[in-house]
Design an enzyme around this catalytic site. Structure first.
Site, PDB file in Angstrom:
ATOM      1  N   GLY A  77       0.789  -1.232   0.000  1.00  0.00           N
ATOM      2  CA  GLY A  77       0.000   0.000   0.000  1.00  0.00           C
ATOM      3  C   GLY A  77       0.817   1.276   0.000  1.00  0.00           C
ATOM      4  O   GLY A  77       0.369   2.295   0.528  1.00  0.00           O
ATOM      5  N   ASN A 110       1.441   3.269  -2.508  1.00  0.00           N
ATOM      6  CA  ASN A 110       0.720   4.314  -3.263  1.00  0.00           C
ATOM      7  C   ASN A 110      -0.413   4.897  -2.420  1.00  0.00           C
ATOM      8  O   ASN A 110      -0.646   6.112  -2.436  1.00  0.00           O
ATOM      9  CB  ASN A 110       0.192   3.749  -4.584  1.00  0.00           C
ATOM     10  CG  ASN A 110       1.256   3.745  -5.679  1.00  0.00           C
ATOM     11  OD1 ASN A 110       1.608   4.804  -6.188  1.00  0.00           O
ATOM     12  ND2 ASN A 110       1.771   2.579  -6.004  1.00  0.00           N
ATOM     13  N   MET A 122      -4.811  -6.295  -6.680  1.00  0.00           N
ATOM     14  CA  MET A 122      -4.411  -7.302  -7.650  1.00  0.00           C
ATOM     15  C   MET A 122      -5.536  -8.272  -8.027  1.00  0.00           C
ATOM     16  O   MET A 122      -5.281  -9.403  -8.420  1.00  0.00           O
ATOM     17  CB  MET A 122      -3.177  -8.063  -7.144  1.00  0.00           C
ATOM     18  CG  MET A 122      -1.986  -7.161  -6.847  1.00  0.00           C
ATOM     19  SD  MET A 122      -1.511  -6.059  -8.211  1.00  0.00           S
ATOM     20  CE  MET A 122      -0.598  -7.216  -9.232  1.00  0.00           C
ATOM     21  N   ARG A 123      -6.790  -7.817  -7.892  1.00  0.00           N
ATOM     22  CA  ARG A 123      -7.920  -8.612  -8.381  1.00  0.00           C
ATOM     23  C   ARG A 123      -8.476  -7.964  -9.629  1.00  0.00           C
ATOM     24  O   ARG A 123      -8.611  -6.730  -9.680  1.00  0.00           O
ATOM     25  CB  ARG A 123      -9.054  -8.658  -7.342  1.00  0.00           C
ATOM     26  CG  ARG A 123      -8.753  -9.428  -6.119  1.00  0.00           C
ATOM     27  CD  ARG A 123      -8.656 -10.898  -6.342  1.00  0.00           C
ATOM     28  NE  ARG A 123      -9.916 -11.538  -6.722  1.00  0.00           N
ATOM     29  CZ  ARG A 123     -10.011 -12.820  -7.035  1.00  0.00           C
ATOM     30  NH1 ARG A 123      -8.941 -13.586  -7.046  1.00  0.00           N
ATOM     31  NH2 ARG A 123     -11.171 -13.341  -7.352  1.00  0.00           N
ATOM     32  N   LEU A 166     -11.399  -6.823 -11.779  1.00  0.00           N
ATOM     33  CA  LEU A 166     -12.805  -6.511 -11.521  1.00  0.00           C
ATOM     34  C   LEU A 166     -13.633  -6.852 -12.753  1.00  0.00           C
ATOM     35  O   LEU A 166     -13.252  -6.543 -13.881  1.00  0.00           O
ATOM     36  CB  LEU A 166     -12.947  -5.024 -11.175  1.00  0.00           C
ATOM     37  CG  LEU A 166     -12.210  -4.592  -9.901  1.00  0.00           C
ATOM     38  CD1 LEU A 166     -12.312  -3.072  -9.729  1.00  0.00           C
ATOM     39  CD2 LEU A 166     -12.751  -5.314  -8.680  1.00  0.00           C
ATOM     40  N   ASN A 194      -7.089   3.460 -11.660  1.00  0.00           N
ATOM     41  CA  ASN A 194      -6.059   2.446 -11.380  1.00  0.00           C
ATOM     42  C   ASN A 194      -4.678   3.003 -11.693  1.00  0.00           C
ATOM     43  O   ASN A 194      -4.543   3.857 -12.570  1.00  0.00           O
ATOM     44  CB  ASN A 194      -6.312   1.212 -12.263  1.00  0.00           C
ATOM     45  CG  ASN A 194      -5.302   0.110 -12.013  1.00  0.00           C
ATOM     46  OD1 ASN A 194      -4.981  -0.209 -10.867  1.00  0.00           O
ATOM     47  ND2 ASN A 194      -4.786  -0.485 -13.085  1.00  0.00           N
ATOM     48  N   HIS A 212      -1.092   1.471 -13.044  1.00  0.00           N
ATOM     49  CA  HIS A 212      -0.493   0.269 -13.627  1.00  0.00           C
ATOM     50  C   HIS A 212       0.982   0.561 -13.910  1.00  0.00           C
ATOM     51  O   HIS A 212       1.307   1.623 -14.460  1.00  0.00           O
ATOM     52  CB  HIS A 212      -1.218  -0.110 -14.921  1.00  0.00           C
ATOM     53  CG  HIS A 212      -0.679  -1.364 -15.534  1.00  0.00           C
ATOM     54  ND1 HIS A 212      -0.951  -2.613 -15.012  1.00  0.00           N
ATOM     55  CD2 HIS A 212       0.143  -1.561 -16.590  1.00  0.00           C
ATOM     56  CE1 HIS A 212      -0.325  -3.533 -15.738  1.00  0.00           C
ATOM     57  NE2 HIS A 212       0.344  -2.918 -16.701  1.00  0.00           N
TER      58      HIS A 212
HETATM   59  C1  GAR Z   1       2.592  -0.783  -7.738  1.00  0.00           C
HETATM   60  O1  GAR Z   1       3.804  -0.850  -8.439  1.00  0.00           O
HETATM   61  C2  GAR Z   1       1.425  -0.729  -8.697  1.00  0.00           C
HETATM   62  O2  GAR Z   1       1.695   0.010  -9.856  1.00  0.00           O
HETATM   63  C3  GAR Z   1       1.227  -2.177  -9.020  1.00  0.00           C
HETATM   64  O3  GAR Z   1       1.429  -2.849  -7.819  1.00  0.00           O
HETATM   65  C4  GAR Z   1       2.334  -2.100  -6.998  1.00  0.00           C
HETATM   66  C5  GAR Z   1       1.672  -1.882  -5.667  1.00  0.00           C
HETATM   67  O4  GAR Z   1       2.548  -1.269  -4.771  1.00  0.00           O
HETATM   68  N1  GAR Z   1      -0.064  -2.433  -9.554  1.00  0.00           N
HETATM   69  C6  GAR Z   1      -0.330  -3.386 -10.436  1.00  0.00           C
HETATM   70  O5  GAR Z   1       0.512  -4.144 -10.857  1.00  0.00           O
HETATM   71  C7  GAR Z   1      -1.772  -3.468 -10.873  1.00  0.00           C
HETATM   72  N2  GAR Z   1      -1.888  -4.214 -12.066  1.00  0.00           N
HETATM   73  P1  GAR Z   1       1.992  -0.592  -3.452  1.00  0.00           P
HETATM   74  O6  GAR Z   1       1.087  -1.621  -2.779  1.00  0.00           O
HETATM   75  O7  GAR Z   1       3.196  -0.321  -2.620  1.00  0.00           O
HETATM   76  O8  GAR Z   1       1.230   0.652  -3.841  1.00  0.00           O
END
Ligand code: GAR
Length: 228
Positions: free
Chosen positions: A25, A27, A103-104, A106, A120, A122
């Protein structure tokens, strides 16, 4: 899509963000901290994880933010999980649902129900490299620029109107982990900029399906935009 449909519902009141996570988490933390540090007209009404062990949940609780788990394992099907999630979103009544390492995938019904309100991040320069292992995909293709994209969610995975992007150069000797680490700092910057635009109700989607951000100078970021 009509422009009005993408605007937050109650002008004047703080914009409500529901943040969905699956893990650390970082971000989500960056957005929470930016709201406080920048005095944004927004509040995080809840943090929700599909995994009970997501480290971000504890961090949110330590900040007084309601943090809860909706485990996908408790449901027989993807549809049943999506229905429960949709119900929870309705109850929490956010203006925007921010996916931050959620990471689910939708389903189309849920996405359509909240169309124009799910955002989102990505870790690639979409439309390149949707799906998983984006950093390894980038290295395997020999691209010289990699990055992240913040976009509205549509029923097509890792696709949808682009709000902002951040780019980093691929350096000699880069590994997937090195790229991921360097990109993460920029992810935080790009997502917090987008959160600020959403909080100030600057974001809409035009009739051409493209995003407009009223008053934004630019929506492309690099490491030069990171404050030291
Ligand atoms: C981040 O790098 C985000 O861009 C990616 O997961 C990580 C989560 O980090 N998201 C994906 O791959 C979605 N398809 P965080 O939990 O530290 O924010």
């Amino acid at each position: 899509m009509l422009e009005a449909e993408t605007l937050a519902q109650q002008p004047g009141s703080p914009v409500r963000f529901l943040i969905l996570i699956s893990g650390r988490g970082s971000n989500m933390q960056a957005i929470v901290q930016a709201i406080a540090a920048r005095g944004l007209p927004a509040e995080v009404c809840a943090v929700l994880s599909n995994r009970p062990d997501a480290a971000g949940l504890e961090w949110a609780r330590s900040r007084g933010i309601p943090a809860e788990t909706l485990s996908h394992r408790a449901f027989d099907s993807r549809e049943a999980f999506d229905q429960a999630l949709a119900q929870r979103i309705d109850e929490l009544a956010p203006d925007y649902v921010l996916l931050a390492g959620f990471m689910r995938v939708l389903g189309a019904d849920l996405v359509r129900r909240f169309e124009g309100r799910i955002v989102n991040i990505h870790p690639s320069l979409l439309p390149a490299f949707p799906g998983l292992h984006t950093h390894a995909q980038a290295l395997a293709q020999g691209v010289q620029w990699h990055g992240c994209t913040v976009h509205f969610v549509t029923p097509v995975l890792d696709h949808g109107p682009i709000i902002a992007q951040g780019a980093i150069p691929v350096l000699p000797g880069d590994t997937a982990d090195a790229l991921a680490g360097r990109l993460l700092a920029l992810e935080h910057h790009v997502y917090t900029e987008v959160a600020a635009w959403l909080a100030r109700r600057q974001v809409s989607i035009g009739g051409d399906g493209l995003v407009r951000v009223a008053g934004a100078e630019r929506r492309a970021f690099t490491a030069h935009d990171l404050t030291p």
